[in-house]
Every structure is written in C-alpha cells, then in structure tokens.
Design a protein around this motif. Structure first.
Motif, PDB file in Angstrom:
ATOM      1  N   LYS A 103      49.559  39.105  60.282  1.00  0.00           N
ATOM      2  CA  LYS A 103      47.992  39.482  60.533  1.00  0.00           C
ATOM      3  C   LYS A 103      47.222  38.168  59.835  1.00  0.00           C
ATOM      4  CE  LYS A 103      48.246  44.483  61.033  1.00  0.00           C
ATOM      5  NZ  LYS A 103      47.804  45.796  60.492  1.00  0.00           N
ATOM      6  N   ASP A 104      45.975  38.057  60.395  1.00  0.00           N
ATOM      7  CA  ASP A 104      44.974  37.051  59.675  1.00  0.00           C
ATOM      8  C   ASP A 104      44.714  37.391  58.304  1.00  0.00           C
ATOM      9  OD1 ASP A 104      45.167  35.729  62.237  1.00  0.00           O
ATOM     10  OD2 ASP A 104      42.942  36.523  62.605  1.00  0.00           O
ATOM     11  N   VAL A 105      44.735  36.598  57.445  1.00  0.00           N
ATOM     12  CA  VAL A 105      44.189  36.737  56.171  1.00  0.00           C
ATOM     13  C   VAL A 105      42.715  36.559  55.937  1.00  0.00           C
ATOM     14  CG1 VAL A 105      44.555  36.065  53.730  1.00  0.00           C
ATOM     15  CG2 VAL A 105      46.395  36.194  55.205  1.00  0.00           C
ATOM     16  N   LEU A 106      42.028  37.324  55.420  1.00  0.00           N
ATOM     17  CA  LEU A 106      40.595  37.141  55.277  1.00  0.00           C
ATOM     18  C   LEU A 106      39.984  36.252  54.096  1.00  0.00           C
ATOM     19  CD1 LEU A 106      39.299  40.771  55.639  1.00  0.00           C
ATOM     20  CD2 LEU A 106      39.620  38.954  57.518  1.00  0.00           C
ATOM     21  N   SER A 107      38.805  35.735  53.891  1.00  0.00           N
ATOM     22  CA  SER A 107      38.792  34.857  52.787  1.00  0.00           C
ATOM     23  C   SER A 107      38.688  35.508  51.775  1.00  0.00           C
ATOM     24  CB  SER A 107      37.050  34.351  53.268  1.00  0.00           C
ATOM     25  OG  SER A 107      36.992  33.473  54.360  1.00  0.00           O
ATOM     26  N   TYR A 108      39.103  34.796  50.444  1.00  0.00           N
ATOM     27  CA  TYR A 108      39.195  35.328  49.063  1.00  0.00           C
ATOM     28  C   TYR A 108      39.954  36.409  49.052  1.00  0.00           C
ATOM     29  CZ  TYR A 108      35.169  32.321  48.998  1.00  0.00           C
ATOM     30  OH  TYR A 108      34.132  31.079  49.026  1.00  0.00           O
ATOM     31  N   GLU A 109      41.110  36.823  49.947  1.00  0.00           N
ATOM     32  CA  GLU A 109      41.916  37.773  50.029  1.00  0.00           C
ATOM     33  C   GLU A 109      43.472  37.419  49.404  1.00  0.00           C
ATOM     34  OE1 GLU A 109      41.898  41.402  52.924  1.00  0.00           O
ATOM     35  OE2 GLU A 109      43.156  39.721  53.651  1.00  0.00           O
ATOM     36  N   ILE A 110      43.879  38.103  48.765  1.00  0.00           N
ATOM     37  CA  ILE A 110      45.488  37.916  48.267  1.00  0.00           C
ATOM     38  C   ILE A 110      46.122  38.878  48.927  1.00  0.00           C
ATOM     39  CG2 ILE A 110      47.198  37.453  46.393  1.00  0.00           C
ATOM     40  CD1 ILE A 110      44.978  36.601  44.649  1.00  0.00           C
ATOM     41  N   VAL A 111      47.312  38.445  49.732  1.00  0.00           N
ATOM     42  CA  VAL A 111      47.844  39.245  50.400  1.00  0.00           C
ATOM     43  C   VAL A 111      49.403  38.742  49.917  1.00  0.00           C
ATOM     44  CG1 VAL A 111      46.517  39.436  52.409  1.00  0.00           C
ATOM     45  CG2 VAL A 111      48.637  37.749  52.368  1.00  0.00           C
ATOM     46  N   ALA A 112      50.496  40.169  49.950  1.00  0.00           N
ATOM     47  CA  ALA A 112      51.580  40.302  49.636  1.00  0.00           C
ATOM     48  C   ALA A 112      52.374  41.150  50.196  1.00  0.00           C
ATOM     49  CB  ALA A 112      51.689  40.456  47.858  1.00  0.00           C
ATOM     50  N   GLY A 113      53.708  40.959  50.377  1.00  0.00           N
ATOM     51  CA  GLY A 113      54.752  41.735  50.867  1.00  0.00           C
ATOM     52  C   GLY A 113      55.366  41.571  52.161  1.00  0.00           C
ATOM     53  N   VAL A 114      56.021  42.317  52.805  1.00  0.00           N
ATOM     54  CA  VAL A 114      56.866  42.167  54.113  1.00  0.00           C
ATOM     55  C   VAL A 114      56.353  43.560  54.726  1.00  0.00           C
ATOM     56  CG1 VAL A 114      58.884  41.739  55.433  1.00  0.00           C
ATOM     57  CG2 VAL A 114      58.553  40.644  53.123  1.00  0.00           C
ATOM     58  N   PRO A 115      55.646  43.712  55.978  1.00  0.00           N
ATOM     59  CA  PRO A 115      54.521  42.667  56.247  1.00  0.00           C
ATOM     60  C   PRO A 115      53.511  42.609  55.018  1.00  0.00           C
ATOM     61  CG  PRO A 115      54.135  44.621  57.336  1.00  0.00           C
ATOM     62  CD  PRO A 115      55.446  45.025  56.640  1.00  0.00           C
ATOM     63  N   ALA A 116      53.003  41.346  55.194  1.00  0.00           N
ATOM     64  CA  ALA A 116      51.773  41.149  53.909  1.00  0.00           C
ATOM     65  C   ALA A 116      50.652  41.944  54.308  1.00  0.00           C
ATOM     66  CB  ALA A 116      51.480  39.661  54.027  1.00  0.00           C
ATOM     67  N   LYS A 117      50.210  42.545  53.109  1.00  0.00           N
ATOM     68  CA  LYS A 117      49.158  43.544  53.080  1.00  0.00           C
ATOM     69  C   LYS A 117      48.106  42.809  51.760  1.00  0.00           C
ATOM     70  CE  LYS A 117      51.318  47.374  55.154  1.00  0.00           C
ATOM     71  NZ  LYS A 117      51.547  48.976  54.855  1.00  0.00           N
ATOM     72  N   LYS A 118      46.798  43.468  51.899  1.00  0.00           N
ATOM     73  CA  LYS A 118      46.068  43.079  50.891  1.00  0.00           C
ATOM     74  C   LYS A 118      46.346  43.529  49.542  1.00  0.00           C
ATOM     75  CE  LYS A 118      41.072  42.861  49.199  1.00  0.00           C
ATOM     76  NZ  LYS A 118      39.801  43.043  49.562  1.00  0.00           N
ATOM     77  N   LEU A 119      46.385  42.664  48.269  1.00  0.00           N
ATOM     78  CA  LEU A 119      46.861  43.123  47.072  1.00  0.00           C
ATOM     79  C   LEU A 119      45.600  43.192  46.213  1.00  0.00           C
ATOM     80  CD1 LEU A 119      49.231  43.599  45.008  1.00  0.00           C
ATOM     81  CD2 LEU A 119      49.015  41.133  44.834  1.00  0.00           C
ATOM     82  N   LYS A 120      44.798  42.143  46.355  1.00  0.00           N
ATOM     83  CA  LYS A 120      43.472  42.028  45.650  1.00  0.00           C
ATOM     84  C   LYS A 120      42.646  40.848  46.104  1.00  0.00           C
ATOM     85  CE  LYS A 120      45.411  39.550  41.833  1.00  0.00           C
ATOM     86  NZ  LYS A 120      45.616  39.390  40.127  1.00  0.00           N
ATOM     87  N   ASP A 121      41.444  40.498  45.406  1.00  0.00           N
ATOM     88  CA  ASP A 121      40.674  39.388  45.877  1.00  0.00           C
ATOM     89  C   ASP A 121      40.940  38.203  44.933  1.00  0.00           C
ATOM     90  OD1 ASP A 121      39.122  40.654  47.898  1.00  0.00           O
ATOM     91  OD2 ASP A 121      37.963  41.374  46.387  1.00  0.00           O
ATOM     92  N   VAL A 122      40.792  36.881  45.184  1.00  0.00           N
ATOM     93  CA  VAL A 122      41.202  35.931  44.560  1.00  0.00           C
ATOM     94  C   VAL A 122      40.068  36.000  43.589  1.00  0.00           C
ATOM     95  CG1 VAL A 122      40.999  33.242  44.389  1.00  0.00           C
ATOM     96  CG2 VAL A 122      42.074  34.411  46.600  1.00  0.00           C
ATOM     97  N   PRO A 123      40.473  35.829  42.202  1.00  0.00           N
ATOM     98  CA  PRO A 123      39.530  35.751  41.004  1.00  0.00           C
ATOM     99  C   PRO A 123      38.537  34.637  41.218  1.00  0.00           C
ATOM    100  CG  PRO A 123      41.710  35.861  40.234  1.00  0.00           C
ATOM    101  CD  PRO A 123      41.814  35.636  41.577  1.00  0.00           C
ATOM    102  N   GLU A 124      37.410  34.856  40.568  1.00  0.00           N
ATOM    103  CA  GLU A 124      36.055  33.926  40.770  1.00  0.00           C
ATOM    104  C   GLU A 124      36.425  32.702  40.127  1.00  0.00           C
ATOM    105  OE1 GLU A 124      32.488  35.235  39.967  1.00  0.00           O
ATOM    106  OE2 GLU A 124      32.632  36.976  41.290  1.00  0.00           O
ATOM    107  N   GLU A 125      37.192  32.585  39.127  1.00  0.00           N
ATOM    108  CA  GLU A 125      37.481  31.432  38.185  1.00  0.00           C
ATOM    109  C   GLU A 125      38.489  30.604  38.935  1.00  0.00           C
ATOM    110  OE1 GLU A 125      40.036  34.499  36.488  1.00  0.00           O
ATOM    111  OE2 GLU A 125      38.162  34.372  37.320  1.00  0.00           O
TER     112      GLU A 125
END
Length: 295
Positions: A267-289
C-alpha cells in the motif's frame, strides 16, 4: 581514409584531411592509433595504443584516452576528461568537462531485444549525454537516450537503461540496475545491487538501500494486454527504503516516508510515516530531527 607513417618507432594513423592539424608536442600517440577524417582535437591529448577515433569527433584540451578505446562518430568530449582502457563510446555521445570513464565502460549502447520478444528494437533513440565531473565506473553500461547530470557518481557494474534521467550529485552504487524510462532526482543514493524497475520516478534526496527490489507488473500475464498495466513505483522527495525491501507495482512513498528493512510494501506510504513488516504497516512517524527540513 587514413595514412600510416612511422615516427620515433611508433606506427600512427593520421587522417588525410586538411581540416585536421596536429599541434606539435601536444599529442602523445600510441601505436596503431586511428583518427578518422574531420576529427578536431585540442592541446595536451594522450591516445593509448590501438585506439580509434571516429569521424567528426571533437576532443577538447587535456583529454586522456586509454588503450583499445573505440570512439564513434560525432562524439563530443570536454576538457580534462579521462577515459580508461577498453572503453566503447557510441556515435553522438556528449561527455562534459572533468568526467572520468573507467575501464571497460560502454556509453551510448542501443538496446537490442531478444528474437522472440514482443517488443521491437528502437534505433531512433537520441545519443547519451553525460554532464560535467561525472564518474562512470568499471564495466558499467549507459544506454542510448540516458541523460546524466553534473557530479553524478556511477559505480562499477551499474546499468543505466534507455531514456533514464539522473539528477545532479546522485550516487548510483555498484551493480545497481536502473531500467528504462525512469527519472531519478538530485542528491539521491541508490546503494549496491538495488533494482529500479522501468517507469519509476524517484524525487530528490531519495535513499535506496542495498538489494531493494521495485516492481512494475502486477499480473505476470502472458498476453500483450499486460503492457498496458505496467506501472513503476514513485518515491517522492526524501523517501527512504531499507535493505532487502520489495515495493509492489504502482505504489507511492510520499515525501519523507520510510520503509524498514525487509518489508513488502503493498500500500502507499504516507508522508513522514515509517512502515515495517510483511505486508508493511505503520510503525511510527519519522522523528523530527531526521527530517530534511531539520538538516
């Protein structure tokens, strides 16, 4: 026509043409060098043994050409260019100032289809264009119609197919394959043995880790209909893909989206989103730094 003559125990080929003038003491020529009619050279040129320069080639100052090099017709080579041994440069290629073409590279190759391929050969492609201060690694192949911007680094054994454009200061790692009709942005890193499938679009500051695989065919069909369904992947500015990940056809990784190593993106990955796994799912947001805006 060429005329051979001996000078200082070196057999050299010089074109029979009044247009070609050899500046004295500025060209070092190896044995059995052939320079065809209409070639124009600058000063301080070195040409290695058994090399051949085609008709109407233009070489500027301080060009070094290795041994067993073949340069086709109407090629333009800028100042301070260094060409290694056993390099083949096809007709019409343009190479900018300060570039380095290492041993065994092939520049401007026309694509050839298998006899049973449903796709036809296209010999109408424009010539390859290489910008200034570009490095092309040993045994790499750049096809006709590729356009490489300034300060790009292409490592050994890479393949850049036809109608590919690569933006400034991008690094293409060892063994990377960029298939036809791709657009690669500026300041990208495509690391060792990654695969960018045809019809893909990568923005600026994109990171592709080793052994990443992108795909463009959801059907694996055997009919010609499949060609109308081909769709590469899109990775927008700042997107990052971890090692050994697989991205399915047509998927979009939005600005600064990130894919963890070993993931399968369905599936598409949203902005500032970290995905992981099979199939990939949201893990967390990209840290601001870690965001480009903070660099």
């Amino acid at each position: 026509m060429v005329e051979f003559y001996k000078k200082e125990k070196m057999l050299t080929a010089i074109p029979i043409t009044s247009r070609f003038k050899i500046p004295k003491k500025t060209i070092k020529r190896g044995q059995y060098v052939i320079i065809e009619k209409g070639a124009i050279t600058g000063n301080h040129l070195e040409i290695g043994h058994y090399s051949s320069i085609g008709k109407h080639v233009r070489l500027k100052d301080n060009v070094v050409i290795g041994q067993h090099v073949t340069i086709g017709e109407r090629v333009e080579i800028g100042r301070d260019v260094n060409i290694g041994n056993h390099v083949v440069i096809y007709d019409g290629t343009v190479i900018g100032d300060g570039s380095v073409i290492q041993d065994g590279a092939v520049i401007g190759k026309q694509p050839v289809r298998a006899a049973n391929s449903t796709l036809k050969n296209d010999n109408s492609l424009p010539s390859t264009a290489i910008g200034a201060r570009v490095t092309v690694g040993t045994s790499s192949i750049l096809y006709a119609g590729a356009a490489i911007s300034d300060d790009v680094y292409i490592a050994d054994l890479a393949t850049i197919r036809e109608r590919v454009t690569i933006g400034e200061k991008t690094i293409v790692g060892r063994g990377v394959a960029v298939e036809n009709d791709c657009v690669i942005g500026k300041n990208c890193k495509l690391e060792t043995n990654s695969y960018i499938t045809a019809y893909s679009n990568l923005g600026d500051e994109v990171f592709i880790a080793p052994a990443v695989v992108t795909t463009n065919d959801n059907f694996m069909a055997r009919s010609n209909e499949r060609f109308s369904h081909f769709l590469g992947v899109t990775v927008k500015d700042g997107g990052r893909i971890g090692a050994n990940s697989t991205i399915l056809p047509g998927k979009v990784i939005q600005e600064e989206g990130a894919v963890a190593a070993g993931s399968v993106v369905t599936k598409d990955v949203l902005s500032y989103e970290i995905v992981a796994g099979v199939p990939a799912k949201k893990l967390k947001d990209v840290p601001e730094e870690q965001r480009l805006e903070r660099q």
